[in-house]
Design a protein around this motif. Sequence first.
Motif, PDB file in Angstrom:
ATOM      1  N   ASN A  57       5.369   0.557  10.865  1.00 21.36           N
ATOM      2  CA  ASN A  57       6.058   1.102   9.691  1.00 21.36           C
ATOM      3  C   ASN A  57       5.876   0.204   8.470  1.00 21.36           C
ATOM      4  OD1 ASN A  57       7.002   3.277  11.164  1.00 21.36           O
ATOM      5  ND2 ASN A  57       8.949   2.279  11.676  1.00 21.36           N
ATOM      6  N   ASN A  58       5.927  -1.103   8.681  1.00 25.17           N
ATOM      7  CA  ASN A  58       5.730  -2.037   7.569  1.00 25.17           C
ATOM      8  C   ASN A  58       4.310  -1.941   7.021  1.00 25.17           C
ATOM      9  OD1 ASN A  58       8.362  -2.942   7.801  1.00 25.17           O
ATOM     10  ND2 ASN A  58       7.822  -4.660   9.134  1.00 25.17           N
ATOM     11  N   ASP A  59       3.340  -1.789   7.926  1.00 25.31           N
ATOM     12  CA  ASP A  59       1.948  -1.663   7.474  1.00 25.31           C
ATOM     13  C   ASP A  59       1.746  -0.387   6.669  1.00 25.31           C
ATOM     14  OD1 ASP A  59       1.382  -4.023   8.716  1.00 25.31           O
ATOM     15  OD2 ASP A  59       0.566  -3.110  10.535  1.00 25.31           O
ATOM     16  N   ARG A  60       2.338   0.713   7.149  1.00 21.23           N
ATOM     17  CA  ARG A  60       2.207   1.966   6.400  1.00 21.23           C
ATOM     18  C   ARG A  60       2.870   1.857   5.029  1.00 21.23           C
ATOM     19  NH1 ARG A  60       3.058   4.383  11.606  1.00 21.23           N
ATOM     20  NH2 ARG A  60       5.300   4.502  11.181  1.00 21.23           N
ATOM     21  N   GLU A  61       4.046   1.207   4.973  1.00 19.23           N
ATOM     22  CA  GLU A  61       4.734   1.051   3.702  1.00 19.23           C
ATOM     23  C   GLU A  61       3.949   0.167   2.745  1.00 19.23           C
ATOM     24  OE1 GLU A  61       7.596   1.777   0.897  1.00 19.23           O
ATOM     25  OE2 GLU A  61       7.343   2.696   2.888  1.00 19.23           O
ATOM     26  N   LEU A  62       3.315  -0.869   3.258  1.00 25.27           N
ATOM     27  CA  LEU A  62       2.513  -1.756   2.421  1.00 25.27           C
ATOM     28  C   LEU A  62       1.305  -1.023   1.860  1.00 25.27           C
ATOM     29  CD1 LEU A  62       1.918  -4.562   1.283  1.00 25.27           C
ATOM     30  CD2 LEU A  62       0.767  -5.123   3.423  1.00 25.27           C
ATOM     31  N   ARG A  75       1.072   2.197   1.375  1.00 28.41           N
ATOM     32  CA  ARG A  75       1.569   3.181   0.416  1.00 28.41           C
ATOM     33  C   ARG A  75       1.909   2.511  -0.914  1.00 28.41           C
ATOM     34  NH1 ARG A  75       5.659   4.581   3.007  1.00 28.41           N
ATOM     35  NH2 ARG A  75       4.633   6.110   4.342  1.00 28.41           N
ATOM     36  N   THR A  76       2.538   1.334  -0.861  1.00 26.29           N
ATOM     37  CA  THR A  76       2.884   0.608  -2.089  1.00 26.29           C
ATOM     38  C   THR A  76       1.641   0.152  -2.829  1.00 26.29           C
ATOM     39  OG1 THR A  76       4.922  -0.161  -1.032  1.00 26.29           O
ATOM     40  CG2 THR A  76       4.195  -1.339  -3.005  1.00 26.29           C
TER      41      THR A  76
END
Length: 242
Positions: free
Chosen positions: A38-43, A45-46
């Motif tokens: 989830n953190n990788d996907r959020e990074l 996306r950002t």
Amino acid sequence: MDNSEEQPRRIPRQTRSRFNFSYPNPEPKSLNTELSRNNDRELRRTTRFQNRQAHIIIDKNGDLIFNVSQLLRSHEGATRNYDVQTAKLELDETEGTVATNIKGHVHLTKVVQDVLVQGKFEADSMLNCVRCLNDFATHIEFELQDIYRPSIDIITGLPLKSEDGFDDEKLVIDENHLLDLGEALRQQILVSLPLYPHCGEDCPGLYSELERVNNEDAEVEEYTPAPIDVRWSALKNLRLEE
């Protein structure tokens, strides 16, 4: 007599189906693994959002604003030259000091990831004489030399952290790679103005005004004492010496 042997009953094979609730569920994934994904996907996306934002050009124009995106992409030591001219620049809002007729030449040089700004300028300003307290026009000439720091990386679009030792946070290149020369000029003009401004070496100051006041014949009214109340007339017979 039927000699055929009784055939065993065949059980149908269980198939995978979204309606087959008896099918064993897969093993649950580790919580740390899910959080990491989830953190990788959020990074990602950002990062994509910031890269898109870096290419949004805001309509910001002015005589003292320059786009340095190509200069930041160039090699170290690359230069740009511009003629600068603007009619008015606010110096101090509280005191109302204004500089006018600002003109000069600016030389921009890429130094590592920063931009070195150098130039020679001249300007006019209205000051208040400390001797006679009258306003007078003055002309100044000054040199400019400052470092501008970019706020985002020109390649990735990610924000750059401000390094320790960078004094002025206003001397930055914004997210659209626009360099605003107004703040650097404002600071340099203020320090170039005289500390004790006077309109000229022959300024008489306030002495001429004082001399005019002293030479005028002031009308002096004759003093007339007020009448004494008769009820206090007995106090005249007092002998204070005794």
